[in-house]
Structure formats: C-alpha cells, structure tokens
Motif scaffolding. Structure first.
Motif, PDB file in Angstrom:
ATOM      1  N   ARG A 148      -8.629 -18.479  18.048  1.00 21.16           N
ATOM      2  CA  ARG A 148      -7.961 -17.811  17.069  1.00 21.16           C
ATOM      3  C   ARG A 148      -7.071 -16.768  17.689  1.00 21.16           C
ATOM      4  O   ARG A 148      -5.914 -16.572  16.761  1.00 21.16           O
ATOM      5  CB  ARG A 148      -9.030 -17.253  16.111  1.00 21.16           C
ATOM      6  CG  ARG A 148      -9.771 -17.937  15.221  1.00 21.16           C
ATOM      7  CD  ARG A 148     -10.843 -16.999  14.612  1.00 21.16           C
ATOM      8  NE  ARG A 148     -11.802 -16.593  15.512  1.00 21.16           N
ATOM      9  CZ  ARG A 148     -12.753 -15.543  15.286  1.00 21.16           C
ATOM     10  NH1 ARG A 148     -12.661 -15.217  14.124  1.00 21.16           N
ATOM     11  NH2 ARG A 148     -13.424 -15.056  16.173  1.00 21.16           N
ATOM     12  N   GLY A 150      -6.609 -13.609  17.773  1.00 21.11           N
ATOM     13  CA  GLY A 150      -6.552 -12.379  16.858  1.00 21.11           C
ATOM     14  C   GLY A 150      -5.994 -12.940  15.363  1.00 21.11           C
ATOM     15  O   GLY A 150      -5.875 -11.911  14.690  1.00 21.11           O
ATOM     16  N   SER A 151      -5.859 -14.027  15.259  1.00 22.54           N
ATOM     17  CA  SER A 151      -5.424 -14.639  13.916  1.00 22.54           C
ATOM     18  C   SER A 151      -6.631 -14.263  12.743  1.00 22.54           C
ATOM     19  O   SER A 151      -7.923 -14.269  13.045  1.00 22.54           O
ATOM     20  CB  SER A 151      -4.851 -15.975  13.695  1.00 22.54           C
ATOM     21  OG  SER A 151      -4.795 -16.389  12.635  1.00 22.54           O
ATOM     22  N   LYS A 152      -6.062 -13.834  11.828  1.00 24.01           N
ATOM     23  CA  LYS A 152      -6.980 -13.389  10.730  1.00 24.01           C
ATOM     24  C   LYS A 152      -7.395 -14.874   9.589  1.00 24.01           C
ATOM     25  O   LYS A 152      -8.153 -14.714   8.894  1.00 24.01           O
ATOM     26  CB  LYS A 152      -6.545 -12.410   9.723  1.00 24.01           C
ATOM     27  CG  LYS A 152      -6.328 -11.104  10.400  1.00 24.01           C
ATOM     28  CD  LYS A 152      -7.906 -10.612  11.075  1.00 24.01           C
ATOM     29  CE  LYS A 152      -7.465  -9.386  11.601  1.00 24.01           C
ATOM     30  NZ  LYS A 152      -8.721  -8.970  12.622  1.00 24.01           N
ATOM     31  N   ASP A 154      -9.340 -17.022   9.680  1.00 21.79           N
ATOM     32  CA  ASP A 154     -10.639 -17.475  10.323  1.00 21.79           C
ATOM     33  C   ASP A 154     -11.541 -17.900   9.257  1.00 21.79           C
ATOM     34  O   ASP A 154     -12.664 -18.288   9.488  1.00 21.79           O
ATOM     35  CB  ASP A 154     -11.120 -16.650  11.150  1.00 21.79           C
ATOM     36  CG  ASP A 154     -11.527 -15.421  10.565  1.00 21.79           C
ATOM     37  OD1 ASP A 154     -11.354 -15.217   9.162  1.00 21.79           O
ATOM     38  OD2 ASP A 154     -12.070 -14.270  11.359  1.00 21.79           O
ATOM     39  N   ASP A 158     -15.442 -13.990  10.720  1.00 24.22           N
ATOM     40  CA  ASP A 158     -16.123 -12.556  11.282  1.00 24.22           C
ATOM     41  C   ASP A 158     -16.989 -11.872  10.099  1.00 24.22           C
ATOM     42  O   ASP A 158     -17.717 -10.840  10.853  1.00 24.22           O
ATOM     43  CB  ASP A 158     -14.724 -11.796  11.507  1.00 24.22           C
ATOM     44  CG  ASP A 158     -14.098 -11.982  12.806  1.00 24.22           C
ATOM     45  OD1 ASP A 158     -14.722 -12.684  13.739  1.00 24.22           O
ATOM     46  OD2 ASP A 158     -12.812 -11.636  12.974  1.00 24.22           O
ATOM     47  N   LYS A 159     -17.120 -12.412   9.059  1.00 24.43           N
ATOM     48  CA  LYS A 159     -18.002 -11.664   7.907  1.00 24.43           C
ATOM     49  C   LYS A 159     -19.446 -12.468   8.015  1.00 24.43           C
ATOM     50  O   LYS A 159     -20.243 -11.822   7.253  1.00 24.43           O
ATOM     51  CB  LYS A 159     -17.411 -11.866   6.619  1.00 24.43           C
ATOM     52  CG  LYS A 159     -15.880 -11.191   6.400  1.00 24.43           C
ATOM     53  CD  LYS A 159     -15.504 -11.221   5.081  1.00 24.43           C
ATOM     54  CE  LYS A 159     -14.125 -10.700   4.914  1.00 24.43           C
ATOM     55  NZ  LYS A 159     -13.461 -10.948   3.637  1.00 24.43           N
TER      56      LYS A 159
END
Length: 202
Positions: A148, A150-152, A154, A158-159
């Motif tokens: 990733r 650092g890309s959001k 995803d 992350d949750k």
C-alpha cells in the motif's frame, strides 16, 4: 505358482490391515511427529495450518532465519498472485472473451504464436510497471506482501481486527497456492490434449 500367488495376496492384505490400524493408533504414539511440527520456529506463521502444519520438507527454513523466511514468503505470495491472475485469464479467454481486434487469437498457450509484436511490447511495459509499483517502496509495509505504501485505498483494512486480517491473509495465501497448481494443471492438460470440465476442449 498358485501357492506363491496366494502367499503374495495374503501378504498384501496383511500389510493393508497393518497400515489401516496404524492410522487409528492412539495419539500418544504419534506425538513425536506432532511435536516436531510444532517445534519449527515458524509453526505459528500464516499458512502453517492443518493438516500439514508448517510444511518444509526440504528444510529451507530449518535454521530459523527470519529474513530468509520473509523472502520465501514474499516469493510465494508473488507467484500466487500471478497464478491467480493467470487462472482467471485462462478461463476467461477459454470462454471466448476477447479484446476488440483480438477475436482471432486462440486461447491458452497457442495465443503466444498468434500475438503481434506490439502486444509483446505492451506486456513487457505492463510487467515492468507492476514490478516498479508493487513493492514496499517506503518501508511502511505492515507485513510481507503489503504494497500500500501509505495509500489510504485499503478498503478499510486498517479498521479491521488482527484476527480478521490474519484470516484474509491466510485465504490469499491458500488461494495463491491452489492457483499455482491450477495454472500448472491447465498448461499440462493443454499439452496433453482432450477436454476438461468448464474449459472444454483443450
């Protein structure tokens, strides 16, 4: 002659009975092999699951070197991801789906003989771009194979809980392993000829 044949048949039957009995032996008699599997330093890693546990018949990770294990896991993931794409592509083209202008190109390995040179250039460019992009460029990877950077984008990874993440990573690894066997089987069957379910005539 008949007596020799009869003795051989009896020996075969007895050996079959002994093997079958061994399969139902008490767990205590098989504890040594189970302990050996659990003793591996990577016995709790993703992909080490029943019935084989951590399967390393060649002893490639017997020294417990984490860097070596991570490299092999990276290679396994990469091959699995490519194999999953390959199986999907094989089945889609076998179903007759083509890009505009490529209607006359056959499916499977026969396509390589029919592709024009510019397609090979496009393939080389695409593979080069994927190799450049699909890597941990900034050291931000949560685990081996996390690209990733650092890309959001995803999709909420992350949750999620650690248990959920581990389950999804196990699924990807197992699907990749199955796909590697699958594309190999498809290529072998194509060379052997005949037909198989879903794909049809090879």
């Amino acid at each position: 002659f008949l007596n020799r044949k009869s003795r051989k048949m009896k020996a075969a039957i007895l050996s079959t009975i002994f093997v079958g009995a061994a399969a139902f032996a008490p767990a205590a008699q098989r504890s040594a092999s189970t302990t050996a599997l659990q003793a591996s330093p990577f016995a709790n890693e993703i992909g080490a699951q029943p019935p084989l546990g951590f399967f390393d018949p060649l002893g490639l990770c017997a020294d417990g070197n984490q860097a070596n294990f991570d490299r092999l896991r990276y290679v396994e993931l990469k091959h699995g991801r490519v194999a999953m794409l390959a199986v999907v592509g094989y089945l889609v083209t076998a179903a007759g789906v083509r890009f505009p202008g490529a209607e006359d190109i056959p499916a499977g390995l026969k396509a390589f003989d029919a592709l024009p040179p510019q397609i090979y250039l496009q393939m080389a460019f695409t593979i080069s771009m994927m190799e450049a992009i699909n890597r941990d460029a900034f050291g931000l990877a949560e685990h081996v194979g996390d690209f990733r950077n650092g890309s959001k984008l995803d999709f909420g990874w992350d949750k999620q809980t650690e248990e959920w993440k581990r389950n999804k990573r196990s699924i990807e690894l197992n699907n990749g392993r199955a796909a590697q066997m699958g594309i190999l089987g498809l290529m072998v069957h194509e060379q052997l000829g005949g037909s198989i379910p879903i794909v049809g005539e090879m």
